[in-house]
Design an enzyme around this catalytic site. Structure first.
Site: not given
Ligand code: PAF
Length: 291
Positions: A37-39, A151, A178
């Site tokens: 989800e971060g990407h 991050k 995220v």
């Protein structure tokens, strides 16, 4: 537009230069794959702000030190293609290592001061590998904007510095961390954790929450934050080693005497087989989880 997968660096460069000549804006998201989800949040941001979205997947050997996890770094090219396509990525660049680093390769890009502390102190050569590959990727994708997650806060700052120092014609955009519903920062390396180790890994988030509570109470002494964070981390059963608890200025990454808005509290610790990082950009980023 259906997802176009490109392996050849020259083909990508020819394509993105043609987009440039047509006056199209390009948003670029460099990744090492095993997308989470971060990407995907970076893809969405790039999608909103640009005509064309290019992403890359390349597990870059030059940013891993001896004994680090290059060989076992998780890879899922098919799953990644499906995720990229469903997020509206137009071009996925998946180069072969021998094309980016041919046998006679001998040019590296290095940012000096900003890479000395935090992860740079524990991973010699890491940022040299990152800045070299990112420069190469920027030359190939020729983007209007490139997107990085906070991050890897130090990585973002180092790349911003590099782009400024080298007059690279790209805008660097950073996006917030995220988190999983329980607070664990999303990372491809989370896959290394057993369920018990994952519980221990939550101590990073919990310690940042404690820092947030101290900040709300008006605490400004860095040593009080450091001790409170250390106590929480050291009580986690599978925590093997703390690399650092850094309380630094969010721009210079130099240690501060007072914790205030704009200070960065950054952590790196080994939990089970995984080296994890997390951070709180005091008063700027939120640690709240979506309800
Ligand atoms: O953050 C990463 O995934 C990597 O360091 C990057 C920026 C793709 C360079 O290899």
């Amino acid at each position: 537009m259906a997802l176009k997968v490109i392996h050849d660096p020259h083909e990508l460069q020819a394509y993105t230069l043609s987009l440039f000549r047509e006056g199209k804006t390009v948003g670029f998201v460099p990744t090492m794959g095993y997308l989470h989800e971060g990407h995907l949040s970076l893809f969405r941001c790039a999608r909103r702000e640009n005509d064309v979205v290019v992403a890359s997947i390349f597990v870059n050997p030059t940013q891993f030190g001896p004994g680090e996890d290059f060989e076992r770094y998780p890879r899922d090219p098919q799953g990644d293609k499906e995720k990229a396509e469903s997020e509206g990525v137009d071009v996925l660049f998946m180069p072969r290592a021998e094309d980016l680093y041919p046998l006679d390769f001998q040019t590296f890009v290095e940012v000096e001061r900003l890479t000395r502390g935090l992860c740079g102190a524990f991973r010699p050569g890491h940022f040299r590998g990152v800045t070299t590959v990112v420069t190469k990727l920027l030359m190939l994708a020729f983007p209007t904007r490139a997107y990085f997650g906070r991050k890897d806060f130090q990585q973002w700052r180092v790349i911003e510095q590099m782009v400024r120092d080298l007059h690279l014609p790209v805008e660097i955009v950073s996006c917030p961390i995220v988190r999983e519903p329980d607070g664990l920062a999303m990372s491809s390396r989370n896959v290394y954790l057993s369920p018990e180790e994952r519980q221990s890994a939550l101590s990073l988030y919990r310690s940042l929450r404690k820092a947030e509570a101290l900040f709300r109470e008006g605490e400004t002494r860095p040593q009080v934050y450091e001790q409170a964070i250390r106590t929480i981390l050291e009580s986690a059963p599978h925590l093997k080693k703390i690399d650092y608890i850094a309380i630094v200025d969010g721009l210079t990454l130099e240690p501060v005497d007072r914790v205030e808005r704009g200070t960065l509290i950054a952590l790196a610790a080994h939990v089970g087989p995984a080296r994890l990082i997390d951070n709180w950009w005091v008063g700027v980023d939120s640690l709240d989880l979506p309800s």
